[in-house]
Design a protein around this motif. Sequence first.
Motif, PDB file in Angstrom:
ATOM      1  N   GLU A  19      25.938  41.163  50.259  1.00 54.29           N
ATOM      2  CA  GLU A  19      26.290  39.787  50.580  1.00 54.29           C
ATOM      3  C   GLU A  19      26.156  38.847  49.386  1.00 54.29           C
ATOM      4  OE1 GLU A  19      27.692  39.135  53.377  1.00 54.29           O
ATOM      5  OE2 GLU A  19      27.155  40.922  54.504  1.00 54.29           O
ATOM      6  N   ALA A  20      25.516  39.275  48.317  1.00 53.90           N
ATOM      7  CA  ALA A  20      25.230  38.383  47.197  1.00 53.90           C
ATOM      8  C   ALA A  20      26.220  38.526  46.035  1.00 53.90           C
ATOM      9  CB  ALA A  20      23.818  38.620  46.694  1.00 53.90           C
ATOM     10  N   GLN A  21      26.556  39.749  45.688  1.00 54.35           N
ATOM     11  CA  GLN A  21      27.482  40.000  44.576  1.00 54.35           C
ATOM     12  C   GLN A  21      28.510  41.030  45.056  1.00 54.35           C
ATOM     13  OE1 GLN A  21      24.033  40.288  41.488  1.00 54.35           O
ATOM     14  NE2 GLN A  21      25.966  40.116  40.364  1.00 54.35           N
ATOM     15  N   ARG A  22      29.546  40.519  45.671  1.00 56.80           N
ATOM     16  CA  ARG A  22      30.515  41.389  46.342  1.00 56.80           C
ATOM     17  C   ARG A  22      31.263  42.313  45.381  1.00 56.80           C
ATOM     18  NH1 ARG A  22      30.320  40.371  51.508  1.00 56.80           N
ATOM     19  NH2 ARG A  22      29.653  38.350  52.242  1.00 56.80           N
ATOM     20  N   ASP A  23      31.507  41.879  44.163  1.00 54.77           N
ATOM     21  CA  ASP A  23      32.190  42.767  43.214  1.00 54.77           C
ATOM     22  C   ASP A  23      31.308  43.962  42.868  1.00 54.77           C
ATOM     23  OD1 ASP A  23      30.440  41.015  41.879  1.00 54.77           O
ATOM     24  OD2 ASP A  23      31.601  41.080  40.021  1.00 54.77           O
ATOM     25  N   SER A  24      30.022  43.747  42.732  1.00 53.36           N
ATOM     26  CA  SER A  24      29.095  44.855  42.484  1.00 53.36           C
ATOM     27  C   SER A  24      29.008  45.760  43.707  1.00 53.36           C
ATOM     28  CB  SER A  24      27.705  44.333  42.130  1.00 53.36           C
ATOM     29  OG  SER A  24      27.748  43.626  40.908  1.00 53.36           O
ATOM     30  N   ALA A  25      28.957  45.156  44.875  1.00 53.36           N
ATOM     31  CA  ALA A  25      28.901  45.948  46.112  1.00 53.36           C
ATOM     32  C   ALA A  25      30.139  46.819  46.229  1.00 53.36           C
ATOM     33  CB  ALA A  25      28.779  45.024  47.324  1.00 53.36           C
ATOM     34  N   HIS A  27      31.996  47.945  43.825  1.00 55.01           N
ATOM     35  CA  HIS A  27      31.868  48.995  42.803  1.00 55.01           C
ATOM     36  C   HIS A  27      31.018  50.160  43.322  1.00 55.01           C
ATOM     37  CE1 HIS A  27      31.211  50.927  38.926  1.00 55.01           C
ATOM     38  NE2 HIS A  27      29.916  50.845  39.146  1.00 55.01           N
ATOM     39  N   TYR A  28      29.876  49.853  43.925  1.00 50.04           N
ATOM     40  CA  TYR A  28      29.003  50.916  44.419  1.00 50.04           C
ATOM     41  C   TYR A  28      29.577  51.604  45.663  1.00 50.04           C
ATOM     42  CZ  TYR A  28      25.720  49.677  40.848  1.00 50.04           C
ATOM     43  OH  TYR A  28      25.144  49.461  39.624  1.00 50.04           O
ATOM     44  N   ALA A  29      30.328  50.878  46.456  1.00 47.07           N
ATOM     45  CA  ALA A  29      31.024  51.519  47.587  1.00 47.07           C
ATOM     46  C   ALA A  29      32.021  52.543  47.052  1.00 47.07           C
ATOM     47  CB  ALA A  29      31.730  50.476  48.444  1.00 47.07           C
ATOM     48  N   GLU A  30      32.776  52.148  46.031  1.00 47.07           N
ATOM     49  CA  GLU A  30      33.768  53.063  45.459  1.00 47.07           C
ATOM     50  C   GLU A  30      33.105  54.271  44.799  1.00 47.07           C
ATOM     51  OE1 GLU A  30      36.116  50.307  43.149  1.00 47.07           O
ATOM     52  OE2 GLU A  30      37.479  49.978  44.849  1.00 47.07           O
ATOM     53  N   ARG A  51      32.453  50.538  54.046  1.00 46.14           N
ATOM     54  CA  ARG A  51      31.811  49.551  53.165  1.00 46.14           C
ATOM     55  C   ARG A  51      32.849  48.862  52.281  1.00 46.14           C
ATOM     56  NH1 ARG A  51      28.346  54.000  53.026  1.00 46.14           N
ATOM     57  NH2 ARG A  51      26.396  53.581  54.109  1.00 46.14           N
ATOM     58  N   LYS A  52      33.744  49.660  51.738  1.00 42.60           N
ATOM     59  CA  LYS A  52      34.816  49.115  50.900  1.00 42.60           C
ATOM     60  C   LYS A  52      35.668  48.143  51.714  1.00 42.60           C
ATOM     61  CE  LYS A  52      38.817  50.580  48.193  1.00 42.60           C
ATOM     62  NZ  LYS A  52      39.586  51.740  47.685  1.00 42.60           N
ATOM     63  N   ALA A  53      36.010  48.517  52.934  1.00 42.42           N
ATOM     64  CA  ALA A  53      36.827  47.661  53.796  1.00 42.42           C
ATOM     65  C   ALA A  53      36.148  46.313  54.028  1.00 42.42           C
ATOM     66  CB  ALA A  53      37.099  48.362  55.122  1.00 42.42           C
ATOM     67  N   TYR A  54      34.842  46.333  54.223  1.00 36.98           N
ATOM     68  CA  TYR A  54      34.115  45.084  54.452  1.00 36.98           C
ATOM     69  C   TYR A  54      34.234  44.166  53.243  1.00 36.98           C
ATOM     70  CZ  TYR A  54      30.343  41.811  55.415  1.00 36.98           C
ATOM     71  OH  TYR A  54      29.616  40.669  55.618  1.00 36.98           O
ATOM     72  N   GLN A  55      34.054  44.722  52.059  1.00 39.62           N
ATOM     73  CA  GLN A  55      34.135  43.900  50.851  1.00 39.62           C
ATOM     74  C   GLN A  55      35.551  43.372  50.634  1.00 39.62           C
ATOM     75  OE1 GLN A  55      31.495  42.756  49.353  1.00 39.62           O
ATOM     76  NE2 GLN A  55      30.261  43.992  50.753  1.00 39.62           N
ATOM     77  N   LEU A  56      36.541  44.206  50.891  1.00 39.32           N
ATOM     78  CA  LEU A  56      37.926  43.759  50.753  1.00 39.32           C
ATOM     79  C   LEU A  56      38.242  42.659  51.766  1.00 39.32           C
ATOM     80  CD1 LEU A  56      39.616  47.226  50.206  1.00 39.32           C
ATOM     81  CD2 LEU A  56      39.367  45.400  48.491  1.00 39.32           C
ATOM     82  N   MET A  57      37.740  42.820  52.989  1.00 41.39           N
ATOM     83  CA  MET A  57      37.967  41.817  54.032  1.00 41.39           C
ATOM     84  C   MET A  57      37.358  40.478  53.633  1.00 41.39           C
ATOM     85  SD  MET A  57      36.612  41.710  57.950  1.00 41.39           S
ATOM     86  CE  MET A  57      34.944  41.671  57.316  1.00 41.39           C
ATOM     87  N   THR A  58      36.130  40.491  53.131  1.00 39.18           N
ATOM     88  CA  THR A  58      35.482  39.232  52.765  1.00 39.18           C
ATOM     89  C   THR A  58      36.178  38.563  51.583  1.00 39.18           C
ATOM     90  OG1 THR A  58      33.843  40.338  51.366  1.00 39.18           O
ATOM     91  CG2 THR A  58      33.229  39.921  53.666  1.00 39.18           C
ATOM     92  N   ALA A  59      36.932  39.346  50.803  1.00 41.34           N
ATOM     93  CA  ALA A  59      37.709  38.787  49.692  1.00 41.34           C
ATOM     94  C   ALA A  59      39.088  38.321  50.154  1.00 41.34           C
ATOM     95  CB  ALA A  59      37.845  39.834  48.585  1.00 41.34           C
ATOM     96  N   GLY A  60      39.367  38.462  51.445  1.00 40.42           N
ATOM     97  CA  GLY A  60      40.656  38.040  51.975  1.00 40.42           C
ATOM     98  C   GLY A  60      41.764  39.054  51.778  1.00 40.42           C
ATOM     99  N   ALA A  64      44.554  45.658  52.460  1.00 43.85           N
ATOM    100  CA  ALA A  64      43.806  46.725  51.789  1.00 43.85           C
ATOM    101  C   ALA A  64      42.593  47.136  52.617  1.00 43.85           C
ATOM    102  CB  ALA A  64      43.379  46.282  50.393  1.00 43.85           C
ATOM    103  N   SER A  65      41.945  46.163  53.241  1.00 41.77           N
ATOM    104  CA  SER A  65      40.811  46.461  54.111  1.00 41.77           C
ATOM    105  C   SER A  65      41.259  47.345  55.270  1.00 41.77           C
ATOM    106  CB  SER A  65      40.204  45.155  54.627  1.00 41.77           C
ATOM    107  OG  SER A  65      39.173  45.400  55.541  1.00 41.77           O
TER     108      SER A  65
END
Length: 168
Positions: A19-25, A27-30, A51-60, A64-65
């Motif tokens: 929830e804090a650094q989504r680009d890092s999250a 990266h680790y999901a991938e 996990r990847k889908a969640y990060q993509l979703m929060t980025a709009g 892709a999500s």
Amino acid sequence: TTDSARHMFCIRLYSFYEEAQRDSALHYAELSIQLARKNNQHIATANGLNRKAYQLMTAGKYAASYQSLLEAYALLEAYPHENQIWMLQPLATNEQDHALSWSFANHMLGLLMYRTNNRSEAMKYYRKGKHFAEIANSPFRILIGDMNIGQMHYFDGQLDSALIYERK
């Protein structure tokens, strides 16, 4: 260090940054997806895709999500009895880990449906996610399900129903 240990480390780093650094999250999901695929860990791959889908979703990045979630669903359907799943819950059976993965996938799809204004589908997936959380015996995932179902009732003006779920 084994790939399963590297994978677990990626999941822990993902959780730290979720929830804090989504680009890092992301990266680790991938990275976790790559490690799981390399070792034919289909359920772990599906969880990484969630996990990847969640990060993509929060980025709009909804399309892709959704694609990531479709791939996770396909893996969960194709490998319903995978053994030696990289640990999701301590002391859980493979069936419980598989149910937890389904819970996670349905919860993510519910969130995506909610974000794209498809509320009836969101409710359907939140309910499915909670159902699988109960099979997995996961108090946290059950709580998440109750919270989201209660929130949907609240937004629909069904305050008595919302209160029932919010109190669980």
